[in-house]
Design an enzyme around this catalytic site. Structure first.
Site, PDB file in Angstrom:
ATOM      1  N   SER A   1      33.201   4.911  50.413  1.00 12.93           N
ATOM      2  CA  SER A   1      33.140   6.088  51.281  1.00 12.93           C
ATOM      3  C   SER A   1      32.345   5.717  52.528  1.00 12.93           C
ATOM      4  CB  SER A   1      32.435   7.234  50.535  1.00 12.93           C
ATOM      5  OG  SER A   1      32.090   8.285  51.410  1.00 12.93           O
TER       6      SER A   1
ATOM      7  N   TYR B   1      24.543  10.386  45.692  1.00 13.90           N
ATOM      8  CA  TYR B   1      25.922   9.950  45.917  1.00 13.90           C
ATOM      9  C   TYR B   1      25.962   8.762  46.872  1.00 13.90           C
ATOM     10  CZ  TYR B   1      30.870  10.126  47.253  1.00 13.90           C
ATOM     11  OH  TYR B   1      32.194   9.805  47.495  1.00 13.90           O
TER      12      TYR B   1
END
Length: 240
Positions: free
Chosen positions: A133, A146
């Site tokens: 990501s 995260y």
């Protein structure tokens, strides 16, 4: 088989499902792995083995891949796509959510690599694509744990790529910005979810998972002597 086996984790929806469609259309036999077996079987793809597996279960991942290789031959490409995003402020978030993300987003990736890498090195060929990501390259509010897991995906991908660079095995990391998937649904904080959705609308919406699948196919389809180490893609209006 005329084309090598492709293994995709987290294949029941989103990027994983789109990637399965893309590789199947290109003529590859597939092993699709996800906890939601029924969703994968509904795709009805030819030459495809669907197995309900939790990527945190090392033995189950290995057994599934061995079963697929018996049927379709050696793994030519592994797409480590399974992941969860549980956003929250560290001082109030349940630590169990951090552990879940670490288990799935980091250990799940390592489990997949562990199951295929030795064989790829022996054969002198193979591609491993890890889905990370932009949160693996920079930080965002409410993303601390995260981001930690996605930074780890970037680091382990590059580290292993360097280690195997002389063996013919390629490792690539794909780092999307906001994508239209079910990922946000994993977050339990409704306020954070609402703010994320508002931000997504402000930037004109997310990119489709098929766009990420195209990026994966681009990296895979390069000549064997070319390794696309990283692709970062996001909506044009996404500033960060």
């Amino acid at each position: 088989m005329s084309k090598p086996l492709v293994v995709i984790t987290g294949a029941s929806s989103g990027i994983g499902a789109a990637t399965a469609q893309a590789f199947s259309a290109a003529g590859h036999p597939l092993l699709l792995l996800s906890r939601r077996l029924d969703r994968m079987e509904q795709f009805g793809l030819p030459e495809t083995l669907c197995i309900g597996v939790d990527v945190t279960d090392t033995a189950a991942v290995k057994a599934a891949i061995e079963q697929a290789e018996t049927q379709y031959g050696p793994v030519g490409c592994l797409v480590n796509n399974a992941g969860v995003m549980l956003l929250g402020q560290v001082d109030v978030q349940d630590p169990a959510e951090w552990q879940t993300m670490l288990n799935v987003n980091v250990m799940g990736v390592l489990n997949g690599i562990h199951a295929v890498l030795a064989g790829m090195k022996q054969r002198g060929a193979g591609t491993i694509v890890n889905i990370s990501s932009v949160a693996g390259r920079k930080t965002f509010p409410d993303h601390a744990a995260y981001c930690a897991t996605k930074f780890a995906v970037h680091a382990l991908t590059e580290n292993i790529r360097e280690e195997v660079s002389g063996t013919g095995v390629r490792l690539a990391v794909i780092a999307p910005g906001v994508v239209e998937t079910e990922l946000l649904s994993h977050t339990t904080d409704e306020g954070i979810k609402a703010g994320y959705q508002e931000w997504k609308q402000d930037i004109g919406g997310a990119i489709g998972p098929e766009v990420v699948a195209d990026a994966i196919m681009f990296a895979y389809n390069q000549p064997p002597n070319v390794c696309i180490r990283e692709i970062v893609l996001a909506p044009t209006s996404q500033q960060a």
